[in-house]
Design a protein around this motif. Sequence first.
Motif, PDB file in Angstrom:
ATOM      1  N   HIS A 145      -1.412   4.288  -3.844  1.00  0.00           N
ATOM      2  CA  HIS A 145      -1.967   2.958  -3.733  1.00  0.00           C
ATOM      3  C   HIS A 145      -2.946   2.891  -4.897  1.00  0.00           C
ATOM      4  CE1 HIS A 145      -4.102  -0.267  -1.054  1.00  0.00           C
ATOM      5  NE2 HIS A 145      -3.418  -0.790  -2.065  1.00  0.00           N
ATOM      6  N   ARG A 152      -9.748   6.526   0.397  1.00  0.00           N
ATOM      7  CA  ARG A 152     -10.133   5.823   1.629  1.00  0.00           C
ATOM      8  C   ARG A 152     -10.492   6.861   2.686  1.00  0.00           C
ATOM      9  NH1 ARG A 152      -4.129   4.545   2.453  1.00  0.00           N
ATOM     10  NH2 ARG A 152      -3.432   6.460   3.456  1.00  0.00           N
ATOM     11  N   ASP A 193       0.860  -1.175   0.000  1.00  0.00           N
ATOM     12  CA  ASP A 193       0.000   0.000   0.000  1.00  0.00           C
ATOM     13  C   ASP A 193       0.909   1.242   0.000  1.00  0.00           C
ATOM     14  OD1 ASP A 193       0.904   0.368   2.562  1.00  0.00           O
ATOM     15  OD2 ASP A 193      -1.016  -0.076   3.534  1.00  0.00           O
ATOM     16  N   ASP A 194       0.305   2.438   0.070  1.00  0.00           N
ATOM     17  CA  ASP A 194       1.103   3.660  -0.044  1.00  0.00           C
ATOM     18  C   ASP A 194       2.136   3.775   1.088  1.00  0.00           C
ATOM     19  OD1 ASP A 194      -1.544   3.823   1.072  1.00  0.00           O
ATOM     20  OD2 ASP A 194      -1.217   5.941   1.462  1.00  0.00           O
ATOM     21  N   ARG A 195       1.763   3.295   2.306  1.00  0.00           N
ATOM     22  CA  ARG A 195       2.702   3.407   3.424  1.00  0.00           C
ATOM     23  C   ARG A 195       3.940   2.546   3.226  1.00  0.00           C
ATOM     24  NH1 ARG A 195       0.067   6.255   7.518  1.00  0.00           N
ATOM     25  NH2 ARG A 195      -1.968   6.754   6.633  1.00  0.00           N
ATOM     26  N   GLN A 196       3.722   1.315   2.779  1.00  0.00           N
ATOM     27  CA  GLN A 196       4.874   0.443   2.533  1.00  0.00           C
ATOM     28  C   GLN A 196       5.753   0.996   1.418  1.00  0.00           C
ATOM     29  OE1 GLN A 196       1.955  -2.778   2.146  1.00  0.00           O
ATOM     30  NE2 GLN A 196       3.453  -4.105   3.145  1.00  0.00           N
ATOM     31  N   GLU A 246      -3.571  -5.869  -6.843  1.00  0.00           N
ATOM     32  CA  GLU A 246      -3.433  -4.832  -5.820  1.00  0.00           C
ATOM     33  C   GLU A 246      -1.963  -4.425  -5.765  1.00  0.00           C
ATOM     34  OE1 GLU A 246      -5.150  -3.140  -3.355  1.00  0.00           O
ATOM     35  OE2 GLU A 246      -6.968  -3.658  -4.489  1.00  0.00           O
ATOM     36  N   CYS A 247      -1.710  -3.132  -5.894  1.00  0.00           N
ATOM     37  CA  CYS A 247      -0.312  -2.706  -5.913  1.00  0.00           C
ATOM     38  C   CYS A 247      -0.208  -1.227  -5.575  1.00  0.00           C
ATOM     39  CB  CYS A 247       0.310  -2.965  -7.281  1.00  0.00           C
ATOM     40  SG  CYS A 247      -0.441  -2.034  -8.629  1.00  0.00           S
ATOM     41  N   ALA A 248       1.013  -0.804  -5.307  1.00  0.00           N
ATOM     42  CA  ALA A 248       1.305   0.621  -5.149  1.00  0.00           C
ATOM     43  C   ALA A 248       2.410   0.972  -6.133  1.00  0.00           C
ATOM     44  CB  ALA A 248       1.752   0.917  -3.717  1.00  0.00           C
ATOM     45  N   ALA A 303      -5.166   7.872  -1.330  1.00  0.00           N
ATOM     46  CA  ALA A 303      -4.011   7.076  -0.897  1.00  0.00           C
ATOM     47  C   ALA A 303      -2.835   7.440  -1.789  1.00  0.00           C
ATOM     48  CB  ALA A 303      -4.325   5.590  -0.970  1.00  0.00           C
ATOM     49  N   GLN A 328      -6.290   5.186  -4.996  1.00  0.00           N
ATOM     50  CA  GLN A 328      -7.511   4.785  -4.301  1.00  0.00           C
ATOM     51  C   GLN A 328      -7.922   5.890  -3.326  1.00  0.00           C
ATOM     52  OE1 GLN A 328      -7.247   0.998  -2.367  1.00  0.00           O
ATOM     53  NE2 GLN A 328      -6.551  -0.061  -4.218  1.00  0.00           N
TER      54      GLN A 328
END
Lengths: 189, 322
Positions: free
Chosen positions: B247, B221, B122-125, B290-292, B231, B219
């Motif tokens: 994200h 959220r 996700d964006d954080r990772q 699902e990817c960033a 995101a 995305q």
Amino acid sequence: MANYSSNQFKNGMKVMIDGDPCSMVDVEFVKPGKGQAFTRVRLRNLLTGRIWERTFKSNESAESADVMDIDMEYLYNDGDMWHFMDPNSFEQVAADKNAVADADKWLKEQDKCVVTLWNDNPISVTPPNFVELEVTETDPGLKGDTAQGGSKPATLSTGAVVRVPLFIEQGETLRIDTRTGEYVSRANG
Amino acid sequence: MQQDLWRPNASIENLRARARVLAQIRSFFAEQDVLEVETPVLSKCAVSDPFLDSLEVSFGFQPGIEDERLYLQTSPEYALKRLLAAGSGDIYSMAKVFRNGEFGRRHNPEFTMLEWYRLGFDDRQLMAEVAALVRTVVPELSVQYLSYAELFERELGLDPHQASLQQLQQVCREHVDAPFEDDDRDTWLNLLMSHVLEPRLHGAVFIHSYPASMAALAQVRDDEQGRQVAARFELFVDGVELANGYHELTDAAEQARRLQADQQQRAALGLPQRPLEQRLVEALEAGLPECAGVALGVDRLVMLALGVDSLDQVVSFMHERA
């Protein structure tokens, strides 16, 4: 008058801003990661000399200003106005105190300077970077003191007062940097 | 005054340093097992974003036959997502991209973009990985994280999600001489961000959780306060934007809707209507994992590595000499 779109802006361009002619001093393209781009321009108001930054949107435009810098010869002052001549066309213009401003103290008859015209009227006068002027009044020189040391005020033929080295005598011709108002050297010959 | 225009504007020494940074980037991804891919620079479709302008190229077959109109890509994003949907796994591209009309101390109409995608992130990772990559080039860099709202609240006492158009305009005009009118809140937020807030960002700062209206292909959220946020993140280093990540949106119908919305906004702004990338929508229909993903300006990263403040010191031949 032509209009310039903000993406055509470049340094030195002359445009009308809030009714005054202005010159673009610095043009910077500013683009956020996503979204509309901006053009940030450092402007100089050619009437007042004020410098500030204004931001334009990407599709905004500004009207061009009919401003020209012309090399002219300074003729004389009639007590009210300063008269200049274009040596190519022999056309003459008269500038008032507002336009001449501080340039007054460096203007010597027959010297070349740049006269900025807006709609054919003088709005500013830029003296040459270096002028040669005679000292009309200063304290007597100190013999032998040609090295470094102190300085003293000297009044020049145009009325300007500059700091000069102690060895300078009345009647000498000096080279002055008009951008700083500082003594450079004795004039050659 | 302009002399020696045949010469590169950057020193050979800086170009050697640039080559080392490119090698470090490639070895970083080799270690992470991310595959390097190349994508077309010339495409039949153009970016939909109204605020990016693609350069048009006329591709000729032979006299008497009408030329084909192609577009230089402003980023490899569409092609990379088609690869992801086709099962490529983690990928990156480091290649030239082209943007019409962009020129300045930190802009050149062609520049090198590093873009990569990580499955299951996700964006954080992905922010953490961007920080790791930047540290391989500038090891001593310390990194902060701030949400878009935290930054606006801290610096301007303004809630960027709730403030009215009038409030934004007013705060903007307290700081910036910008007498134009605009009824898009995002214009004023962007103006505050680029003119007032970015110059106050010192060191490396990730700004994340952008307003939903600035989601682009990210995305959307809910944040902790229940506000809709994108995101999406950007990395700034000493006020200069270095990277922009998402994200990624994987919903084909939503992607198709955003392409159409961009096209309508282009029409409203009097901008050219160009072919939309429907093959991206088809790829999402087939299934984008699902990817960033993130795009990073390589020239600016080299500037950071060398401690210089203009592109012409790290690019061999800028626009005027190209």
